[in-house]
Design a protein around this motif. Structure first.
Motif, PDB file in Angstrom:
ATOM      1  N   GLY A 136       0.832  -1.211   0.000  1.00  7.09           N
ATOM      2  CA  GLY A 136       0.000   0.000   0.000  1.00  7.09           C
ATOM      3  C   GLY A 136       0.859   1.251   0.000  1.00  7.09           C
ATOM      4  O   GLY A 136       2.019   1.259   0.424  1.00  7.09           O
ATOM      5  N   ALA A 137       0.272   2.341  -0.505  1.00  8.35           N
ATOM      6  CA  ALA A 137       1.023   3.593  -0.650  1.00  8.35           C
ATOM      7  C   ALA A 137       1.493   4.141   0.688  1.00  8.35           C
ATOM      8  O   ALA A 137       2.607   4.647   0.800  1.00  8.35           O
ATOM      9  CB  ALA A 137       0.162   4.621  -1.362  1.00  8.35           C
ATOM     10  N   SER A 138       0.673   4.033   1.733  1.00 14.95           N
ATOM     11  CA  SER A 138       1.041   4.593   3.035  1.00 14.95           C
ATOM     12  C   SER A 138       2.258   3.879   3.615  1.00 14.95           C
ATOM     13  O   SER A 138       3.078   4.489   4.307  1.00 14.95           O
ATOM     14  CB  SER A 138      -0.131   4.511   4.006  1.00 14.95           C
ATOM     15  OG  SER A 138      -0.539   3.155   4.188  1.00 14.95           O
ATOM     16  N   THR A 139       2.385   2.588   3.313  1.00 12.29           N
ATOM     17  CA  THR A 139       3.526   1.821   3.822  1.00 12.29           C
ATOM     18  C   THR A 139       4.753   1.991   2.934  1.00 12.29           C
ATOM     19  O   THR A 139       5.884   2.038   3.426  1.00 12.29           O
ATOM     20  CB  THR A 139       3.160   0.333   3.911  1.00 12.29           C
ATOM     21  OG1 THR A 139       2.017   0.183   4.751  1.00 12.29           O
ATOM     22  CG2 THR A 139       4.303  -0.490   4.454  1.00 12.29           C
ATOM     23  N   CYS A 140       4.518   2.083   1.658  1.00 10.99           N
ATOM     24  CA  CYS A 140       5.625   2.073   0.704  1.00 10.99           C
ATOM     25  C   CYS A 140       6.153   3.462   0.351  1.00 10.99           C
ATOM     26  O   CYS A 140       7.093   3.562  -0.451  1.00 10.99           O
ATOM     27  CB  CYS A 140       5.187   1.367  -0.576  1.00 10.99           C
ATOM     28  SG  CYS A 140       4.641  -0.333  -0.290  1.00 10.99           S
ATOM     29  N   SER A 141       5.584   4.512   0.909  1.00 11.57           N
ATOM     30  CA  SER A 141       6.072   5.871   0.629  1.00 11.57           C
ATOM     31  C   SER A 141       6.140   6.700   1.911  1.00 11.57           C
ATOM     32  O   SER A 141       5.408   7.679   2.056  1.00 11.57           O
ATOM     33  CB  SER A 141       5.172   6.561  -0.397  1.00 11.57           C
ATOM     34  OG  SER A 141       3.830   6.590   0.081  1.00 11.57           O
ATOM     35  N   PRO A 142       6.987   6.304   2.859  1.00 10.17           N
ATOM     36  CA  PRO A 142       7.099   7.084   4.103  1.00 10.17           C
ATOM     37  C   PRO A 142       7.627   8.492   3.819  1.00 10.17           C
ATOM     38  O   PRO A 142       8.564   8.665   3.031  1.00 10.17           O
ATOM     39  CB  PRO A 142       8.096   6.281   4.931  1.00 10.17           C
ATOM     40  CG  PRO A 142       8.896   5.505   3.943  1.00 10.17           C
ATOM     41  CD  PRO A 142       7.958   5.181   2.839  1.00 10.17           C
ATOM     42  N   THR A 191       2.299  -0.393  -5.546  1.00 11.42           N
ATOM     43  CA  THR A 191       1.821  -1.223  -6.639  1.00 11.42           C
ATOM     44  C   THR A 191       2.923  -2.193  -7.078  1.00 11.42           C
ATOM     45  O   THR A 191       4.062  -2.123  -6.617  1.00 11.42           O
ATOM     46  CB  THR A 191       1.403  -0.348  -7.831  1.00 11.42           C
ATOM     47  OG1 THR A 191       2.561   0.263  -8.399  1.00 11.42           O
ATOM     48  CG2 THR A 191       0.430   0.747  -7.400  1.00 11.42           C
ATOM     49  N   SER A 192       2.553  -3.076  -8.001  1.00 12.72           N
ATOM     50  CA  SER A 192       3.531  -4.061  -8.480  1.00 12.72           C
ATOM     51  C   SER A 192       4.507  -3.480  -9.491  1.00 12.72           C
ATOM     52  O   SER A 192       5.460  -4.149  -9.884  1.00 12.72           O
ATOM     53  CB  SER A 192       2.788  -5.250  -9.122  1.00 12.72           C
ATOM     54  OG  SER A 192       2.000  -4.802 -10.205  1.00 12.72           O
ATOM     55  N   LEU A 193       4.290  -2.220  -9.904  1.00 15.30           N
ATOM     56  CA  LEU A 193       5.222  -1.549 -10.798  1.00 15.30           C
ATOM     57  C   LEU A 193       5.399  -0.112 -10.292  1.00 15.30           C
ATOM     58  O   LEU A 193       4.776   0.827 -10.780  1.00 15.30           O
ATOM     59  CB  LEU A 193       4.728  -1.561 -12.241  1.00 15.30           C
ATOM     60  CG  LEU A 193       5.715  -0.966 -13.261  1.00 15.30           C
ATOM     61  CD1 LEU A 193       7.084  -1.650 -13.182  1.00 15.30           C
ATOM     62  CD2 LEU A 193       5.144  -1.066 -14.669  1.00 15.30           C
ATOM     63  N   VAL A 226      11.321  10.598  -4.209  1.00 17.75           N
ATOM     64  CA  VAL A 226      10.360  10.736  -5.300  1.00 17.75           C
ATOM     65  C   VAL A 226       9.676   9.382  -5.455  1.00 17.75           C
ATOM     66  O   VAL A 226      10.348   8.349  -5.599  1.00 17.75           O
ATOM     67  CB  VAL A 226      11.049  11.128  -6.626  1.00 17.75           C
ATOM     68  CG1 VAL A 226      10.033  11.108  -7.770  1.00 17.75           C
ATOM     69  CG2 VAL A 226      11.693  12.510  -6.517  1.00 17.75           C
ATOM     70  N   TYR A 227       8.343   9.410  -5.377  1.00 16.58           N
ATOM     71  CA  TYR A 227       7.564   8.174  -5.483  1.00 16.58           C
ATOM     72  C   TYR A 227       6.742   8.194  -6.759  1.00 16.58           C
ATOM     73  O   TYR A 227       6.096   9.198  -7.090  1.00 16.58           O
ATOM     74  CB  TYR A 227       6.626   8.021  -4.290  1.00 16.58           C
ATOM     75  CG  TYR A 227       7.337   7.892  -2.957  1.00 16.58           C
ATOM     76  CD1 TYR A 227       8.174   6.820  -2.710  1.00 16.58           C
ATOM     77  CD2 TYR A 227       7.142   8.839  -1.944  1.00 16.58           C
ATOM     78  CE1 TYR A 227       8.819   6.685  -1.490  1.00 16.58           C
ATOM     79  CE2 TYR A 227       7.775   8.714  -0.721  1.00 16.58           C
ATOM     80  CZ  TYR A 227       8.613   7.641  -0.508  1.00 16.58           C
ATOM     81  OH  TYR A 227       9.263   7.500   0.703  1.00 16.58           O
TER      82      TYR A 227
END
Length: 235
Positions: A169-175, A207-209, A201-202
């Motif tokens: 998820g975005a919240s976990t993968c973009s601190p 996502t998977s890509l 920069v995210y």
């Protein structure tokens, strides 16, 4: 000697006692003729010097004050505010062979293998002098992922992650701490964030890509330039 003669003349010799008496008599007679001298009266001369004239000060002219202009009454226009911000990022991708990627010959070989293994577009950074690869790995099984870490001048660091490295998820993968604005990652549209240690920069986080470039010890302008400068590796 009572007397004698010299030559044909006659010289008379006077006795010593008679001579002394005669001399004394003459001396007394002479003394009686000289009047007594009174002691000289001292004369005191007082010399008075003329007084030194006091110099007259030259008056300094007082400058004429410059009159203060009277402010003009009437409406005035407020200053135009200056809007600070980064220019809009360019989203055009640049393609290059793996030989353009930063690193040693072995590092470039790593990118050549990664791009032929993954089914999606793989990007690598082209960094200024002073940056070296610390570690790198990739996974080819779907969804596949690539991760590479770099060390730079003054202890700066960069980390590039691509593919399905974080799909929870975005919240976990973009601190991050705060969003700054749009940014380009090798021509891909993304978002620039401040983090607790630097910037990131995210692109499609969670996502998977997804693509993420994070860094520490690098200023915002330099970091966004590095992110935008990533190249898409030619297959």
């Amino acid at each position: 000697m009572p007397g004698g003669s010299t030559g044909g003349g006659r010289v008379r010799w006077i006795g010593r006692a008679a001579s002394v008496a005669a001399i004394l008599a003459l001396g007394l007679a002479g003394a009686a003729c000289v009047p007594a001298r009174a002691a000289p009266t001292p004369i005191i001369v007082v010399v008075t010097f003329p007084p030194t004239p006091t110099p007259t000060a030259t008056p300094t002219p007082t400058p004429t004050p410059t009159p203060t202009p009277t402010p003009t009454t009437g409406p005035t226009s407020p200053p135009t505010p200056v809007v600070l911000g980064s220019p809009s990022p360019s989203y055009s991708s640049t393609t290059a062979p793996a030989s353009a990627c930063t690193g040693t010959t072995a590092n470039k070989g790593f990118w050549s293998q990664a791009v032929t293994t993954e089914a999606w577009a793989v990007y690598c950074p082209v960094l200024p002098a002073g940056w070296v690869v610390l570690s790198g790995d990739y996974e080819g099984a779907p969804p596949g992922w690539v991760t590479v870490s770099y060390s730079g001048p003054g202890g700066a660091t960069l980390k590039l992650d691509e593919g399905g490295f974080c799909t929870s998820g975005a919240s976990t993968c973009s601190p991050h701490v705060a969003a700054i604005g749009p940014a380009s990652l090798g021509g891909l549209p993304g978002t620039l964030y401040s983090t607790s240690t630097g910037f990131a920069v995210y692109v499609h986080p969670g996502t998977s890509l997804a693509y993420t470039l994070s860094g520490t010890g690098v200023g915002q302008v330099a970091f966004t330039s590095i992110a935008a400068g990533l190249v898409k590796i030619v297959r």
